[in-house]
Design an enzyme around this catalytic site. Structure first.
Site, short mmCIF file in Angstrom:
data_model
loop_
_atom_site.label_atom_id
_atom_site.label_comp_id
_atom_site.label_asym_id
_atom_site.label_seq_id
_atom_site.Cartn_x
_atom_site.Cartn_y
_atom_site.Cartn_z
N ARG A 34 5.53 -32.53 7.06
CA ARG A 34 6.56 -32.45 6.61
C ARG A 34 7.12 -31.43 6.10
O ARG A 34 6.72 -30.57 5.69
CB ARG A 34 6.96 -33.50 5.28
CG ARG A 34 6.12 -35.10 5.22
CD ARG A 34 7.34 -36.07 5.91
NE ARG A 34 6.62 -37.23 5.97
CZ ARG A 34 6.11 -38.46 6.75
NH1 ARG A 34 5.82 -37.00 8.08
NH2 ARG A 34 5.31 -39.43 5.96
N GLU A 91 15.59 -32.05 10.85
CA GLU A 91 15.46 -32.38 12.68
C GLU A 91 16.13 -33.21 12.82
O GLU A 91 16.38 -34.69 11.98
CB GLU A 91 13.71 -32.73 12.45
CG GLU A 91 13.01 -33.84 12.01
CD GLU A 91 11.49 -33.78 11.75
OE1 GLU A 91 10.87 -35.23 12.36
OE2 GLU A 91 11.06 -32.55 11.86
N HIS A 133 7.42 -33.21 16.40
CA HIS A 133 7.02 -33.89 15.47
C HIS A 133 6.48 -35.79 15.99
O HIS A 133 7.22 -35.92 16.89
CB HIS A 133 8.54 -34.92 14.86
CG HIS A 133 8.00 -35.37 13.71
ND1 HIS A 133 8.62 -35.42 12.49
CD2 HIS A 133 6.97 -36.21 13.03
CE1 HIS A 133 7.98 -36.49 12.17
NE2 HIS A 133 7.19 -36.59 11.85
#
Length: 405
Positions: free
Chosen positions: A235, A263, A286
């Site tokens: 995270r 993000e 990600h």
């Protein structure tokens, strides 16, 4: 059941569920702000990255199950769901191998400067001399923070590269985790102060919680070795990005990052990040869980969770209390006949005992059954005898639940 998918889903998942008689609606264009107006009429909601806030649960008329098609549930207001009796379930471990593979890929890319190598070659530049000075991974030490399914998969792959792996000792750790850690020869230390200074690599595999947000701050980074590597595939909020930017320059740290605090929440976007663009960072978008293998496993898991729910099982539910709560457990052996438990529950109501958890199992042959009932409140004198005297009750006992407050 009517099932709403608020993110993209495999066609095989929809086909499987529809073959069981469920109605599936797939609407990957939904945003968090759209869900409250869309959720009416659905029994289950399946999301990947779409946030599910309190407004969704307040608006829902029949929602009973929310499935996070992944491990983390920090994007779902689980407390709001619990207050309305809505189960929230997840699929831990389904993408563990995929995330671990990316973590090791980032590590290799940093050590061998693979991105810069490829960029120069595509630009027509040959610099074998400049790129021949990698340190290598054999014999280095990796500290893993978060020894869940992903952390263990990372440890297994790191050991295959000849990397020594260490982590923090933790009271009450699952025996299966301890057994696997022993098999992988993972060393345990007591504190970050013991762990960080001895590591060449630190890999983060923790959930986002009040205790972990901002964990990697100036103090944390200051304890890492000069020139060491930080990997974050968990995270973005775990890292103080301004502190990391300073450490990249001041302490020659390097970083492999798949996640960022700010993000974009969409699949594509214009986005500029000083951290992602730093020359000592190898970054990805990600994509840790984004392999076909992982997505197939998660898709199968969604079907399994819905099947279990239909059969009355709350599998992988994250917002139920542990089953053993209350003050005492009553064990009622009884004939398997209509109305027996109704009479038992009536007596419990009269005694002001609230049922916290209940399970009824039928013996082979179907003639008798045993009910285990966790209750909250003081069990009054005479209740057991009263229950034992009920028609078709064969025997009653009570045991205190340890640790009840």
């Amino acid at each position: 059941m009517r099932v709403l998918f608020a993110d993209a889903v495999s066609g095989a998942t929809v086909t499987e569920l529809e073959s069981r008689g469920h109605v599936c609606v797939v609407d990957p264009a939904l945003r968090a702000g759209d869900l409250a107006a869309r959720v009416d009429g659905f029994d289950a909601l399946v999301v990947r990255s779409t946030k599910v806030g309190r407004d969704v649960f307040e608006a829902a008329d029949r929602l009973a199950l929310v499935i996070r098609a992944g491990a983390g549930t920090n994007t779902i207001d689980t407390e709001a769901a619990a207050s309305r009796g809505i189960l929230v379930a997840n699929l831990p471990g389904r993408n563990a191998a995929a995330v671990a593979e990316l973590a090791l890929g980032l590590l290799l890319a940093i050590d061998r400067r693979i991105v810069d190598n490829a960029t120069d070659l595509r630009a027509g530049r040959w610099d074998k001399s400049g790129y021949s000075r990698a340190q290598g991974l054999l014999g280095s030490t990796m500290g893993i923070l978060g020894l869940g399914s992903i952390g263990l998969e990372v440890a297994q792959r790191a050991r295959a590269f000849g990397i020594d792996v260490r982590t923090l000792s933790k009271p009450g750790r699952d025996p299966d985790v301890l057994a696997r850690a022993e098999d992988l020869r993972i060393g345990m230390v007591d504190s970050l102060a013991d762990l960080l200074p001895c590591c060449d690599i630190v890999s983060l595999h923790l959930p986002s919680t009040p205790d972990t947000v901002g964990l990697v701050d100036q103090e944390f980074l200051g304890q890492m070795r000069h020139g060491s590597i930080l990997l974050n595939t968990s995270r973005g909020e775990l890292v103080d990005e301004q502190a990391l930017l300073r450490a990249l320059d001041d302490r020659d740290l390097r970083a492999g990052l798949d996640v960022y605090a700010d993000e974009p929440g969409t699949g594509t976007a214009q986005w500029s990040s000083p951290l992602a663009q730093h020359p000592r960072v190898v970054g990805t978008h990600h994509i840790g869980a984004s392999t076909q293998q992982a997505q197939d496993s998660i898709a199968a898991g969604v079907v399994e969770l819905i099947d279990a729910f239909v059969e009355g099982e709350a599998r992988n539910c994250v917002n139920l209390t542990p089953s053993r709560i209350g003050s005492a457990t009553l064990t009622v052996r009884h004939l398997d006949r209509v109305g027996v438990l109704a009479h038992v529950l009536d007596r419990l109501s009269r005694a002001s005992l609230n049922v916290e958890h209940m399970e009824n199992r039928v013996f082979r042959g179907g003639g008798a059954a045993v009910a285990s009932i966790d209750v909250a409140g003081a069990v009054p004198e005479g209740l057991l005898a009263d229950l034992d005297a009920l028609p078709d009750v064969l025997g009653v006992s009570a045991t205190e639940i340890a640790g009840d407050a």
